[in-house]
Structures are given as structure tokens and as C-alpha cells.
Design an enzyme around this catalytic site. Structure first.
Site, short mmCIF file in Angstrom:
data_model
loop_
_atom_site.label_atom_id
_atom_site.label_comp_id
_atom_site.label_asym_id
_atom_site.label_seq_id
_atom_site.Cartn_x
_atom_site.Cartn_y
_atom_site.Cartn_z
N LYS A 284 0.80 -1.23 0.00
CA LYS A 284 0.00 0.00 0.00
C LYS A 284 0.84 1.28 0.00
CE LYS A 284 -4.22 -2.01 1.84
NZ LYS A 284 -5.27 -1.98 2.85
N ASP A 321 -10.47 2.53 1.53
CA ASP A 321 -10.73 2.06 2.90
C ASP A 321 -11.26 3.20 3.77
OD1 ASP A 321 -9.92 -0.53 2.51
OD2 ASP A 321 -7.87 -0.21 3.21
P1 NAP Z 1 -1.49 -4.97 10.27
O1 NAP Z 1 -0.96 -3.74 9.63
O2 NAP Z 1 -0.67 -6.20 10.26
O3 NAP Z 1 -1.87 -4.62 11.80
C1 NAP Z 1 -2.37 -5.58 12.66
C2 NAP Z 1 -2.72 -4.95 13.99
O4 NAP Z 1 -3.35 -5.94 14.79
C3 NAP Z 1 -1.52 -4.46 14.77
O5 NAP Z 1 -1.88 -3.36 15.51
C4 NAP Z 1 -1.22 -5.66 15.68
O6 NAP Z 1 -0.60 -5.30 16.88
C5 NAP Z 1 -2.60 -6.15 15.99
N1 NAP Z 1 -2.63 -7.55 16.33
C6 NAP Z 1 -2.30 -8.60 15.53
N2 NAP Z 1 -2.48 -9.76 16.18
C7 NAP Z 1 -2.93 -9.44 17.41
C8 NAP Z 1 -3.29 -10.20 18.55
N3 NAP Z 1 -3.24 -11.55 18.51
N4 NAP Z 1 -3.69 -9.55 19.66
C9 NAP Z 1 -3.75 -8.20 19.67
N5 NAP Z 1 -3.42 -7.42 18.66
C10 NAP Z 1 -3.02 -8.03 17.51
O7 NAP Z 1 -2.88 -5.39 9.61
P2 NAP Z 1 -3.97 -4.42 8.94
O8 NAP Z 1 -3.70 -4.30 7.49
O9 NAP Z 1 -4.10 -3.20 9.73
O10 NAP Z 1 -5.27 -5.34 9.07
C11 NAP Z 1 -5.85 -5.61 10.35
C12 NAP Z 1 -7.15 -6.36 10.19
O11 NAP Z 1 -8.08 -5.53 9.52
C13 NAP Z 1 -7.05 -7.58 9.28
O12 NAP Z 1 -6.69 -8.70 10.03
C14 NAP Z 1 -8.42 -7.71 8.69
O13 NAP Z 1 -9.21 -8.61 9.43
C15 NAP Z 1 -8.99 -6.34 8.80
N6 NAP Z 1 -9.18 -5.74 7.46
C16 NAP Z 1 -10.44 -5.47 7.10
C17 NAP Z 1 -10.68 -4.91 5.87
C18 NAP Z 1 -12.08 -4.64 5.46
O14 NAP Z 1 -12.29 -4.08 4.39
N7 NAP Z 1 -13.05 -4.99 6.26
C19 NAP Z 1 -9.63 -4.59 5.01
C20 NAP Z 1 -8.34 -4.88 5.42
C21 NAP Z 1 -8.13 -5.46 6.66
P3 NAP Z 1 0.99 -5.24 17.04
O15 NAP Z 1 1.39 -3.86 16.64
O16 NAP Z 1 1.19 -5.53 18.47
O17 NAP Z 1 1.56 -6.31 16.14
#
Ligand code: NAP
Length: 506
Positions: A284, A321
Site C-alpha cells: 500500500k 478504505d
Molecule cells: P497490520 O498492519 O498487520 O496490523 C495488525 C494490527 O493488529 C496491529 O496493531 C497488531 O498489533 C494487531 N494484532 C495482531 N495480532 C494481534 C493479537 N493476537 N492480539 C492483539 N493485537 C493483535 O494489519 P492491517 O492491514 O491493519 O489489518 C488488520 C485487520 O483488519 C485484518 O486482520 C483484517 O481482518 C482487517 N481488514 C479489514 C478490511 C475490510 O475491508 N473490512 C480490510 C483490510 C483489513 P501489534 O502492533 O502488536 O503487532
């Protein structure tokens, strides 16, 4: 028109015949019979009598990805018998094509496979295949980078002998789907998703109904989703179905691209005449840098999830988004009779890419934002960047809020029993928005609903960001309700998949 040749590889004659019949009923027009898969001596009379579609008869040795262990002499005898039986096509690998003569009406596919690489001397290999009296040349190689697809498709386009050419592996999916656009007479697919015989193969159903391979021509506009990994993305299904619903000619392809090759791959993919991309992890930020022009939302977030070409041929970046998340939260607030985020206390769980996009949208809309994150440094950094409050992960339950937004993957398939927020921390009337969309009803959503909260699932955001991309790609309003139904129907089987019994070979 390019055709889909569906490969049948089964160990028993009975199953080959049954699958052939089933494929014809499902609309297949060409089937490859892999004789090397049959455990007994192949009985051609049994396999070919009353065949419901034309066939390609193939017998591959292990070097070419097959299972034939009975030697070259028997292989050639079998293929000669197939030719004498009048099969429509016979596949002859380059090691034996010179020793098996043309006879009758059977068309000769002279083939070469490389399961390790797409060699530098692709043109030389092709020229040698052309010397072996082919009606069609078939060249299939392993793609180790996106560029290999382009090299292969350039060769297909320039070939003077009809050439089936595509690449294997995750990277090669692009060329499997798009080879028809460049003149390949057919591509290959499998009987079902569970029956993959070569790396990267798609099922007949996916090739026909999702990618509409038979309708792809030189003028078909190409779109894609860029990511690494990309295999499980639902975007190809969603966008292709939407294009079809709107009766638009277009093909949307999953494109695995490694982070270190992002820019050069996009330059290479100009050959595909791609008009737009959805962009996902880890590209991204790179997408924003790549764009000629970027809108305010993507610049503010520092990341783009969409690239599209404008009328002047410039790449434009946006981040759908941002609005999709905002609209989703507003849906929850509207259920409470509140029309805006202004003054609403929002607690956001997580500090990754999605959190950054949603945090920007909340701050811009006048929300009172608090960020919490498992890793303090990352959460604090995001809060500082956004100019909002930070609360530690351990104390997240004691933070009063009107809107809770989960931006962590907790609760996502297969971790159905996880939730990032304990039930007793939830308050009656709270808006709970979970960005996780698979499953739609996460544990957080279920518990929040039980508690009398106003819930919005990640499915709403996912479908809205895709709908906004669709509009950029096609210039038309997206069929939002249709896309939501499509996504919902495709998500449920993902969970079922774990409990389906493995299909065993007889
Ligand atoms: P990312 O950049 O990898 O960030 C993940 C976040 O979740 C970080 O803050 C991480 O914390 C935290 N995390 C991961 N595992 C965890 C756990 N077991 N317990 C507590 N915190 C945890 O991912 P992202 O791109 O932001 O995506 C996050 C989520 O958004 C995806 O998993 C997906 O389900 C959802 N999403 C939804 C859409 C939609 O259109 N609905 C689109 C994209 C993503 P740390 O900093 O501690 O690692």
C-alpha cells in the site's frame, strides 16, 4: 475463441469416464485425459468410446510433471494407438515428438514443460518445438517472478504457430488466465479445486464462471489485485462477478508481486494493458509512491489501496478504505439516530495499516479518538501521528467510548473463538464495528449483539471499499447489494472447508 481444456488425472478408468461425463454436463468442451495417472495399463477403447467431448490424450513422464514409469517405448506405443483411434489432439513432449508420426485428423500439440524456471532461451525452445511438426505448440514453465508471465505472453503474442503458453506457480496465475487475450488457443484447468495437478492450476468452474476465460479477447480490459500472498483474496470473485452483473467486459486477476519487485512489475504489467489495481499487504505504501497523482485521503494516510489509469494514461492513487470505514461507522451511528461522528468517543483497537486509515477518517470527522495496541511503541506512535490519546492494551476495557472499532485480526478465521474485547467491557447502545470480515459474525460481533450494541461487520467495509474501486475502474456505480450478497455467500463455505472430508483417490 480461447477454450478451457480440463485435465482429468485419476487412477481408475471408471473415475476418468465418470469425470469426463460430469465435465461435459457442466459445459466443458475439451478434456485432457492424463494416461500417466491410470494405475493399470490404460485401455483406450474404454476411455474413448462414446466420449462426450473432444479430447487431448497425454502421457507424461515424471520429468515433465507426470507419473508414467513404464518407459518411453510403451509411452510412444500408447500415443500412437491414441492417434490411430482418431483422438482429436495428442500431446507429444519434445523428447518423442520427432518419433511419433502425423496420422489421420489427430492434431499434434508439441509440448515442453519446465517445472523450475522460465528459461532465458524461451524463444529458442519455442523455435525448436516448431520444427517438430506441430499444429499447436505448448510451452509451460514455472514463473519465479511476475516478469516471467510477461515474457511468456509476449512469446505467445508474437508466435506464428498457434501457441499455448503460460506459467505455473502462484506468480503464473496471471498468464494462465490471460493467455487467451494474447492468442493462446487454450488454457488448462482442473476438475475441481481439490484436484490440482500442476502448481497454480485453477478449477474449471473458477476459470469459466469467475474469470470467464472463453470471453477474454485482445480488447478485454484487465484489472488485478496486487499483494503477497494473494491466493486467498476474495477480490477477484467480487470484482469479476460485479463486472459480469453489470454486463461489462473485463477480467480481474490475482497478481502475486513480491515487495522488492513492485515498481518493476507494474512497469512490466503495462504489457497487459492493465487499467486498475486493488492493492493489499504489503504494497500500500509502495502504491502511493508509484502513482503519478494521489488524492487527499491516500496522501493523508500515507498508503493507497487503489491504482487506476485516468484518461491521460496517468496512474492515480486513492484509498477507498477511508470512506468505506467511515460509512460503516456511520451506519452504526444512524441506527442510534446519530448522523455524524463529531464529538463521538471512539476507541480503536490496533495500530496497523487499517487502523491508520480509520484513525485518519475518525479524526477528520471530528471524532474523539483513543488508540490502543498490543505493542505500545507502535500504538503510541500512531496516536502521536494522529494527535489523539493512547491507552495501554491492558487498560482498554476501562476506556469509556461510544464507538468501538476492532482493527486487529483477532476473531478472524480460523481463530473463531478469539475476541479483542471482553464481553463485560461492552456497554448497552455502543456502536461496535469489527473490521474482520471472515467470518462475518465474529465472536466480538456476536457478543456485542447479545449485549444490545449496534453492530457493523467488516463485510460492510470490505464491500464498500471494493464498490468504490469498481466505480474508479469502470466509471459506473457499483452494484453494492449484489456485491454484498456475493461476498456473504463466498465467505460461508470458507469455514465449511475445514470440515469437508478429503477427497480420496479410490
Ligand atoms: P497490520 O498492519 O498487520 O496490523 C495488525 C494490527 O493488529 C496491529 O496493531 C497488531 O498489533 C494487531 N494484532 C495482531 N495480532 C494481534 C493479537 N493476537 N492480539 C492483539 N493485537 C493483535 O494489519 P492491517 O492491514 O491493519 O489489518 C488488520 C485487520 O483488519 C485484518 O486482520 C483484517 O481482518 C482487517 N481488514 C479489514 C478490511 C475490510 O475491508 N473490512 C480490510 C483490510 C483489513 P501489534 O502492533 O502488536 O503487532
Amino acid at each position: 475463441m480461447p477454450e478451457i481444456c480440463v485435465t482429468i488425472g485419476r487412477t481408475r478408468h471408471k473415475m476418468v469416464v465418470a469425470e469426463h461425463k460430469a465435465l461435459a454436463e457442466r459445459g466443458a468442451t475439451l478434456v485432457e485425459l492424463r494416461l500417466d495417472w491410470i494405475s493399470r495399463t490404460p485401455d483406450l477403447t474404454r476411455l474413448l468410446a462414446n466420449r462426450p467431448t473432444p479430447v487431448v490424450v497425454t502421457c507424461r513422464r515424471p520429468d515433465d510433471g507426470g507419473r508414467w514409469h513404464s518407459g518411453d517405448a510403451d509411452r510412444m506405443t500408447l500415443l500412437r494407438q491414441a492417434i490411430v483411434s482418431g483422438v482429436e489432439y495428442v500431446d507429444l513432449e519434445d523428447d518423442i515428438a520427432g518419433q511419433v508420426r502425423r496420422f489421420g485428423k489427430t492434431r499434434r500439440i508439441v509440448s515442453h514443460h519446465d517445472f523450475n524456471q522460465t528459461p532465458d532461451n524461451l524463444e529458442e525452445i519455442h523455435a525448436n518445438l516448431c520444427k517438430l511438426d506441430p499444429d499447436i505448440v505448448k510451452l509451460v514453465t514455472m514463473a519465479n517472478s511476475p516478469r516471467d508471465n510477461v515474457r511468456m505472453l509476449q512469446l505467445v503474442k508474437n508466435a506464428t504457430v498457434p501457441t499455448i503458453g503460460f506459467c505455473m506457480g502462484d506468480y503464473g496465475v496471471v498468464s494462465r488466465i490471460l493467455c487467451g487475450k494474447f492468442g493462446s488457443p487454450f488454457t488448462y484447468a482442473t476438475f475441481s479445486r481439490d484436484r490440482v495437478l500442476a502448481p497454480g492450476q485453477l478449477s474449471f468452474e473458477d476459470m469459466k464462471d469467475i474469470y470467464r476465460f472463453e470471453k477474454i479477447g485482445p480488447e478485454t480490459p484487465v484489472f488485478g489485485v496486487l499483494g503477497d500472498p494473494i491466493g486467498h483474496s476474495l477480490s477477484p470473485l467480487l470484482h469479476n462477478r460485479a463486472f459480469r452483473h453489470e454486463k461489462l467486459k473485463a477480467c480481474y486477476v490475482p497478481m502475486r508481486v513480491p515487495a522488492e519487485e513492485f515498481e518493476e512489475s507494474l512497469k512490466d504489467y503495462e504489457f497487459l494493458e492493465t487499467r486498475g489495481y486493488s492493492v493489499t499487504i504489503p504494497h500500500k505504501e509502495a502504491a502511493l509512491k508509484f502513482a503519478d497523482l494521489a488524492d487527499e485521503a491516500s496522501q493523508e494516510i500515507g498508503a493507497a489501496n487503489t491504482l487506476f489509469k485516468d484518461a491521460k494514461g496517468k496512474w492515480r492513487a486513492t484509498n477507498t478504505d477511508y470512506n468505506a470505514a467511515l460509512e460503516s461507522i456511520l451506519l452504526g451511528l444512524e441506527a442510534k439516530g446519530i448522523g455524524s461522528l463529531s464529538g463521538q468517543r471512539v476507541l480503536m483497537l490496533g495500530a496497523g495499516g487499517v487502523a491508520r486509515a480509520i484513525g485518519c477518517a475518525v479524526m477528520k470527522s471530528g471524532g474523539v479518538l483513543t488508540v490502543t495496541n498490543r505493542t505500545k511503541a507502535r500504538g503510541k506512535a500512531l496516536a502521536d501521528q494522529l494527535g489523539c490519546t493512547y491507552v495501554t492494551w491492558e487498560n482498554r476495557g476501562s476506556s469509556d467510548c461510544d464507538v468501538l472499532v476492532n482493527c486487529t485480526p483477532m476473531g478472524m478465521s480460523p481463530n473463531f473463538d478469539e475476541t479483542p474485547f471482553q464481553q463485560h467491557w461492552l456497554r448497552d447502545g455502543m456502536v461496535v464495528f469489527d473490521t474482520v470480515y471472515n467470518p462475518e459474525n465474529t465472536l466480538l460481533i456476536k457478543e456485542a449483539r447479545e449485549h444490545g450494541c449496534h453492530v457493523v461487520s467488516g463485510l460492510e467495509m470490505f464491500v464498500r471499499q471494493a464498490a468504490a474501486q469498481f466505480k474508479r475502474f469502470s466509471g459506473r456505480e457499483a452494484p453494492l447489494d449484489f456485491m454484498r450478497d456475493t461476498l456473504r455467500r463466498s465467505i460461508s463455505p470458507v469455514r465449511l472447508k475445514h470440515s469437508e472430508p478429503e477427497d480420496s483417490e479410490e
